[in-house]
Design a protein around this motif. Sequence first.
Motif, mmCIF file in Angstrom:
data_model
loop_
_atom_site.group_PDB
_atom_site.id
_atom_site.type_symbol
_atom_site.label_atom_id
_atom_site.label_comp_id
_atom_site.label_asym_id
_atom_site.label_seq_id
_atom_site.Cartn_x
_atom_site.Cartn_y
_atom_site.Cartn_z
ATOM 1 N N THR A 1 0.876 -1.179 0.000
ATOM 2 C CA THR A 1 0.000 0.000 0.000
ATOM 3 C C THR A 1 0.905 1.219 0.000
ATOM 4 O OG1 THR A 1 -1.654 -1.208 1.282
ATOM 5 C CG2 THR A 1 -1.836 1.207 1.223
ATOM 6 N N ILE A 2 0.717 2.107 -0.965
ATOM 7 C CA ILE A 2 1.611 3.261 -1.096
ATOM 8 C C ILE A 2 0.810 4.553 -0.964
ATOM 9 C CG2 ILE A 2 3.169 4.505 -2.641
ATOM 10 C CD1 ILE A 2 3.930 1.870 -3.911
ATOM 11 N N ILE A 3 1.321 5.455 -0.126
ATOM 12 C CA ILE A 3 0.789 6.823 -0.039
ATOM 13 C C ILE A 3 1.937 7.743 -0.438
ATOM 14 C CG2 ILE A 3 -0.306 8.557 1.426
ATOM 15 C CD1 ILE A 3 -1.186 6.252 3.262
ATOM 16 N N TRP A 4 1.793 8.391 -1.549
ATOM 17 C CA TRP A 4 2.886 9.132 -2.181
ATOM 18 C C TRP A 4 2.574 10.630 -2.204
ATOM 19 C CZ3 TRP A 4 3.220 9.374 -8.180
ATOM 20 C CH2 TRP A 4 4.329 10.132 -8.571
ATOM 21 N N VAL A 5 3.389 11.401 -1.505
ATOM 22 C CA VAL A 5 3.286 12.862 -1.554
ATOM 23 C C VAL A 5 4.183 13.351 -2.684
ATOM 24 C CG1 VAL A 5 3.948 14.991 -0.387
ATOM 25 C CG2 VAL A 5 2.646 13.265 0.845
ATOM 26 N N THR A 6 3.610 14.110 -3.592
ATOM 27 C CA THR A 6 4.382 14.635 -4.709
ATOM 28 C C THR A 6 3.899 16.044 -5.039
ATOM 29 O OG1 THR A 6 5.048 14.254 -7.001
ATOM 30 C CG2 THR A 6 2.820 13.569 -6.389
ATOM 31 N N HIS A 7 4.742 16.786 -5.747
ATOM 32 C CA HIS A 7 4.383 18.172 -6.062
ATOM 33 C C HIS A 7 4.007 18.345 -7.525
ATOM 34 C CE1 HIS A 7 8.627 17.820 -7.101
ATOM 35 N NE2 HIS A 7 8.490 18.871 -7.897
ATOM 36 N N HIS A 8 4.169 17.274 -8.341
ATOM 37 C CA HIS A 8 3.730 17.387 -9.743
ATOM 38 C C HIS A 8 3.259 16.017 -10.232
ATOM 39 C CE1 HIS A 8 8.020 16.481 -11.490
ATOM 40 N NE2 HIS A 8 7.646 15.632 -10.579
ATOM 41 N N LEU A 9 2.892 15.941 -11.477
ATOM 42 C CA LEU A 9 2.191 14.770 -11.999
ATOM 43 C C LEU A 9 3.090 13.774 -12.722
ATOM 44 C CD1 LEU A 9 -1.038 16.509 -13.352
ATOM 45 C CD2 LEU A 9 -0.694 15.328 -11.187
ATOM 46 N N GLN A 10 4.402 13.960 -12.609
ATOM 47 C CA GLN A 10 5.312 12.999 -13.219
ATOM 48 C C GLN A 10 5.113 11.622 -12.556
ATOM 49 O OE1 GLN A 10 7.169 13.169 -15.734
ATOM 50 N NE2 GLN A 10 9.002 11.915 -15.565
ATOM 51 N N GLY A 11 4.857 10.596 -13.346
ATOM 52 C CA GLY A 11 4.669 9.247 -12.824
ATOM 53 C C GLY A 11 3.311 8.993 -12.215
ATOM 54 N N ILE A 12 2.353 9.908 -12.450
ATOM 55 C CA ILE A 12 1.044 9.786 -11.796
ATOM 56 C C ILE A 12 0.270 8.565 -12.299
ATOM 57 C CG2 ILE A 12 -0.370 11.124 -13.408
ATOM 58 C CD1 ILE A 12 -0.301 11.473 -9.562
ATOM 59 N N ASP A 13 0.642 8.064 -13.465
ATOM 60 C CA ASP A 13 -0.060 6.898 -14.016
ATOM 61 C C ASP A 13 0.193 5.629 -13.201
ATOM 62 O OD1 ASP A 13 -1.128 8.383 -16.087
ATOM 63 O OD2 ASP A 13 0.578 8.015 -17.428
ATOM 64 N N HIS A 14 1.173 5.683 -12.304
ATOM 65 C CA HIS A 14 1.477 4.498 -11.492
ATOM 66 C C HIS A 14 0.469 4.292 -10.357
ATOM 67 C CE1 HIS A 14 5.300 3.636 -13.394
ATOM 68 N NE2 HIS A 14 5.704 4.894 -13.221
ATOM 69 N N VAL A 15 -0.350 5.313 -10.045
ATOM 70 C CA VAL A 15 -1.230 5.213 -8.871
ATOM 71 C C VAL A 15 -2.667 4.911 -9.283
ATOM 72 C CG1 VAL A 15 0.245 6.840 -7.608
ATOM 73 C CG2 VAL A 15 -1.801 7.694 -8.757
ATOM 74 N N ASP A 16 -3.432 4.444 -8.283
ATOM 75 C CA ASP A 16 -4.849 4.149 -8.505
ATOM 76 C C ASP A 16 -5.735 5.354 -8.216
ATOM 77 O OD1 ASP A 16 -4.039 1.400 -8.745
ATOM 78 O OD2 ASP A 16 -3.995 1.322 -6.556
ATOM 79 N N HIS A 17 -5.260 6.206 -7.285
ATOM 80 C CA HIS A 17 -6.132 7.267 -6.787
ATOM 81 C C HIS A 17 -5.303 8.530 -6.559
ATOM 82 C CE1 HIS A 17 -9.905 8.594 -4.979
ATOM 83 N NE2 HIS A 17 -9.208 9.143 -3.986
ATOM 84 N N VAL A 18 -5.819 9.639 -7.038
ATOM 85 C CA VAL A 18 -5.155 10.931 -6.884
ATOM 86 C C VAL A 18 -6.008 11.830 -6.006
ATOM 87 C CG1 VAL A 18 -4.300 12.996 -8.061
ATOM 88 C CG2 VAL A 18 -4.080 10.755 -9.148
ATOM 89 N N ILE A 19 -5.360 12.490 -5.030
ATOM 90 C CA ILE A 19 -6.049 13.470 -4.184
ATOM 91 C C ILE A 19 -5.331 14.796 -4.379
ATOM 92 C CG2 ILE A 19 -6.717 14.085 -1.829
ATOM 93 C CD1 ILE A 19 -6.332 11.083 -1.116
ATOM 94 N N PHE A 20 -6.034 15.760 -4.947
ATOM 95 C CA PHE A 20 -5.438 17.071 -5.181
ATOM 96 C C PHE A 20 -5.998 18.045 -4.153
ATOM 97 C CE2 PHE A 20 -4.393 21.077 -7.049
ATOM 98 C CZ PHE A 20 -3.239 20.851 -7.790
ATOM 99 N N MET A 21 -5.119 18.586 -3.281
ATOM 100 C CA MET A 21 -5.543 19.474 -2.196
ATOM 101 C C MET A 21 -5.203 20.915 -2.528
ATOM 102 S SD MET A 21 -4.037 17.235 1.000
ATOM 103 C CE MET A 21 -4.583 18.468 2.204
ATOM 104 N N ASN A 22 -6.043 21.823 -2.034
ATOM 105 C CA ASN A 22 -5.682 23.235 -2.019
ATOM 106 C C ASN A 22 -5.693 23.695 -0.563
ATOM 107 O OD1 ASN A 22 -8.383 23.776 -1.303
ATOM 108 N ND2 ASN A 22 -8.973 24.074 -3.461
ATOM 109 N N SER A 23 -5.589 24.975 -0.332
ATOM 110 C CA SER A 23 -5.469 25.478 1.035
ATOM 111 C C SER A 23 -6.738 25.313 1.858
ATOM 112 C CB SER A 23 -5.071 26.963 1.009
ATOM 113 O OG SER A 23 -6.039 27.725 0.280
ATOM 114 N N GLU A 24 -7.854 24.960 1.248
ATOM 115 C CA GLU A 24 -9.114 24.893 1.985
ATOM 116 C C GLU A 24 -9.732 23.497 2.007
ATOM 117 O OE1 GLU A 24 -11.704 27.806 0.320
ATOM 118 O OE2 GLU A 24 -10.512 29.518 1.015
ATOM 119 N N GLU A 25 -9.553 22.740 0.920
ATOM 120 C CA GLU A 25 -10.260 21.468 0.834
ATOM 121 C C GLU A 25 -9.624 20.582 -0.237
ATOM 122 O OE1 GLU A 25 -14.191 22.449 -0.449
ATOM 123 O OE2 GLU A 25 -13.508 23.405 -2.294
#
Length: 579
Positions: free
Chosen positions: A528-552
């Motif tokens: 099980t991997i939880i990956w913190v990243t700052h851009h979308l390079q390699g994003i195809d490797h994951v099942d689920h993306v969570i994009f956060m901003n300063s509020e939600e």
Amino acid sequence: MNFFKTFKHDTWVKPYIKQYKGLLITVLLLGLVTSICASALMFTSGYTIDKAATHPVNILLIYVPILLTRAFGIGRPTFKYIERLKSHNWVLRVTSNLRTRLYTTLESDAAFLNEHHKTGDIMGLLSEDISHLQNLYLRTVFPTVISYLLTIIGSLVLGIYNPAFGFFVFLLLAIEVLIVPLASVAIESARRERQKQIKADLYTNLTDNILGADDWIISGRKDDFKNLSAKNISELNTSKNKSKSFRRNRDLFLQLIFAGIAICFIIFTNLTMTDGQEQANFVSAVVLCLFPLSETFIPVSQGYEEWPEYRDSILRLNTLKPVENNLPKQVELDPADFSDIEINNIDFEYDADSPILIKNFSQEIKKGQKVALLGPSGIGKTTILQLILGDLTPQKGTIKVNGHNVQEIQEHREQIFSVLNQKPFLFNTSIMNNVRLGNENKSDSEVKSALEKVGLKNLVESLPDKYETLVGENGSNFSGGEQERLALARILLQDAPVVLLDEPTVGLDPITENDLLTTFFSVLHDKTIIWVTHHLQGIDHVDHVIFMNSEEIEMQGSPHELYQTNKHFNELYKMDQGL
């Protein structure tokens, strides 16, 4: 007053004095006996010479003094040697406990060590303060107590023979072991304080400058880098030279005082011990027995003078408090039974005056799922990882692993979680040792297998020392990508079901980054991997993306779905790919 105030609430010195009081008393008695033997040796030697010079009728009349001279001559170095062994044994036991306690105290706050302490301060604690406490015993406590005991015993013995002279000698010795030492503290205190402050500044500045040496060189300010600490070093040397000059003058004064005591003894013995030949034989013996005691009395001032340094170290160590263990009852969780992580409506803020960093965040992460957590810097992505680990506790909401609060599995959390961050630390030891840090029970073949899986086998086996190659300080013998692969090999050995990746490829070139991400997700395919990243390079490797901003949470879903349905994600993806 400062002395007693320092120890009023001390928990770093007093406990060990009580713990090893038996050995401490033995050391003090041995020191006292050593000084008495030295004095007695001179006394019996002087008496034997005097007695022999009067042409004794029978050699047997000086046989006993000769034997005593031999006995005290042997006893002095013997007791001195045993006293050194015992005193250093005592000190090493104490400092061993102190270093272990210091490590435990700092380790309990390891996750936030750099937030609570400057790097230079930590170096000062490790290299200065514990050593100061060691010297407190060897150079201040032991010599001072022994000299005080000798002063009292010697004055009492003289007082029995002649009360007035005994009191007079007591006053002169008080100048040696009390008045001058106190004056030394008063005169040198401010200077020593300044020296300690300069050293602390040098630790901090040099640490900053060395870690930032590349930036100095890139900016073309090499000379500024070299000269940055020159002023402090010059001031420190000047201050130390003044201290040396003061010590020379003070020790000369103490020697003159001691010479005055010797003269007083000569006058006293000639006035009171020359009524007959038998008494006259004791004159030189009594005066000679005084001289070896100067080695005991004079160092007391040096020990007193260093007290401000010891006091500051004691006060600084007593400000260190281990993080209180307020964990709930712990449960054993078999890594093979891991099923999910539930994050339920958590809020988090670092303190009451700061804004809420994370608000009403919820997520359920199933076994084997690969999750990417994206968003701008400073919105709390790494903080979420710390909350999942249990390093931080949310003000609201819960984080559960298999239905258990994450705080309930902290004692053995390394069985559930492994972490790969931006700059994994590599120690200056062999490749084998660095990788085996993940699990010290693994065999050499298992370590080699892990290195092969992360793509380092060919590189390592091409090196002259192969798997015994030194990694270098903080991995300096390897590139950034190779360092990350070594850290990944550790994770494979650790074999925890959940892997937290905290921007492990930041700062790497795109090709290296892409290769690393492919390796990560390939060798960790069953985790099980939880990956913190700052851009979308390699994003195809994951099942689920969570994009956060300063509020939600601004958007979440699978990369494929978001690319098809979310215009913002589509734009970010194309921008990141250079399309």
